[in-house]
Scaffold this motif. Sequence first.
Motif, short mmCIF file in Angstrom:
data_model
loop_
_atom_site.label_atom_id
_atom_site.label_comp_id
_atom_site.label_asym_id
_atom_site.label_seq_id
_atom_site.Cartn_x
_atom_site.Cartn_y
_atom_site.Cartn_z
N LEU A 181 1.86 -2.54 8.94
CA LEU A 181 0.41 -2.51 8.83
C LEU A 181 -0.21 -1.83 10.04
N GLN A 182 -1.24 -1.05 9.79
CA GLN A 182 -2.08 -0.53 10.86
C GLN A 182 -3.33 -1.39 10.85
N ILE A 183 -3.63 -2.03 11.97
CA ILE A 183 -4.80 -2.90 12.10
C ILE A 183 -5.60 -2.38 13.28
N TYR A 184 -6.81 -1.88 13.01
CA TYR A 184 -7.60 -1.29 14.08
C TYR A 184 -9.08 -1.41 13.79
N PRO A 185 -9.92 -1.37 14.82
CA PRO A 185 -9.55 -1.46 16.24
C PRO A 185 -9.16 -2.90 16.58
N VAL A 210 -16.00 -2.64 12.48
CA VAL A 210 -15.44 -2.91 11.16
C VAL A 210 -13.92 -2.86 11.33
N LEU A 211 -13.24 -3.93 10.92
CA LEU A 211 -11.79 -4.01 11.01
C LEU A 211 -11.18 -3.26 9.84
N THR A 212 -10.24 -2.39 10.13
CA THR A 212 -9.54 -1.63 9.08
C THR A 212 -8.09 -2.07 9.04
N ILE A 213 -7.61 -2.35 7.83
CA ILE A 213 -6.21 -2.72 7.61
C ILE A 213 -5.65 -1.74 6.60
N ARG A 214 -4.58 -1.07 6.99
CA ARG A 214 -3.96 -0.07 6.11
C ARG A 214 -2.43 -0.23 6.18
N PRO A 215 -1.77 -0.28 5.03
CA PRO A 215 -0.31 -0.33 5.06
C PRO A 215 0.27 1.04 5.38
N GLU A 216 1.36 1.06 6.15
CA GLU A 216 2.03 2.33 6.43
C GLU A 216 2.88 2.75 5.23
N ASN A 217 3.29 1.78 4.43
CA ASN A 217 4.04 2.03 3.20
C ASN A 217 3.36 1.25 2.08
N SER A 218 3.56 1.68 0.85
CA SER A 218 2.96 0.98 -0.28
C SER A 218 3.64 -0.36 -0.52
N PHE A 219 2.86 -1.34 -0.99
CA PHE A 219 3.40 -2.62 -1.42
C PHE A 219 3.27 -2.65 -2.94
N SER A 220 4.39 -2.72 -3.65
CA SER A 220 4.33 -2.74 -5.11
C SER A 220 4.21 -4.15 -5.65
N GLN A 221 4.45 -5.14 -4.82
CA GLN A 221 4.30 -6.53 -5.24
C GLN A 221 2.97 -7.07 -4.72
N PRO A 222 2.43 -8.10 -5.37
CA PRO A 222 1.16 -8.68 -4.91
C PRO A 222 1.30 -9.27 -3.51
N VAL A 223 0.24 -9.11 -2.72
CA VAL A 223 0.20 -9.70 -1.38
C VAL A 223 -1.13 -10.43 -1.19
N VAL A 266 -4.20 -8.78 -3.19
CA VAL A 266 -4.05 -7.38 -3.59
C VAL A 266 -2.85 -7.28 -4.51
N HIS A 267 -3.09 -6.83 -5.75
CA HIS A 267 -1.99 -6.73 -6.74
C HIS A 267 -1.01 -5.63 -6.39
N GLU A 268 -1.50 -4.44 -6.11
CA GLU A 268 -0.69 -3.33 -5.62
C GLU A 268 -1.47 -2.70 -4.48
N TRP A 269 -0.77 -2.29 -3.44
CA TRP A 269 -1.45 -1.78 -2.27
C TRP A 269 -0.84 -0.45 -1.88
N PRO A 270 -1.38 0.67 -2.41
CA PRO A 270 -0.85 1.97 -2.01
C PRO A 270 -1.18 2.27 -0.55
N SER A 271 -0.35 3.07 0.09
CA SER A 271 -0.55 3.37 1.51
C SER A 271 -1.84 4.14 1.76
N ASN A 327 3.73 -12.84 0.43
CA ASN A 327 4.02 -12.26 -0.88
C ASN A 327 3.72 -13.29 -1.97
N SER A 328 4.01 -12.94 -3.22
CA SER A 328 3.67 -13.80 -4.35
C SER A 328 4.48 -15.10 -4.36
N ARG A 329 5.57 -15.17 -3.62
CA ARG A 329 6.38 -16.40 -3.54
C ARG A 329 5.95 -17.27 -2.36
N GLY A 330 4.90 -16.84 -1.64
CA GLY A 330 4.42 -17.62 -0.50
C GLY A 330 5.20 -17.37 0.78
#
Length: 94
Positions: free
Chosen positions: A11-15, A23-36, A53-58, A80-83
């Motif tokens: 995750l990129q979390i900035y600033p 404003v806090l920005t959160i962006r994944p460096e890679n896609s998450f195909s499973q719910p988070v 988030v059901h699917e989180w593209p980068s 993840n979806s399993r906690g």
Amino acid sequence: INVKNNRNSGLQIYPNPLSANDVLTIRPENSFSQPVNLRITDAQGRIVYQSFVHEWPSSKEIKINTSNWKPQVYVLKMTNSRGEFITVEKIVKN
């Protein structure tokens, strides 16, 4: 409690630290195909932000208005979806 040890959350979390009206920005460096589930809590454990988030593209960013947050340390937990914990990150508001 299920814990998945992942030292590099991807995750990129900035600033971070945040200033008064950031404003806090959160962006994944890679896609998450499973719910988070993203949850940010304050120092007393109160939820200040939560998103499922059901699917989180980068290419997708989550932007969070933090202007009403008090100066302190916040904790972002992503599961993840399993906690299972994917990551736990600290966010500082000055």
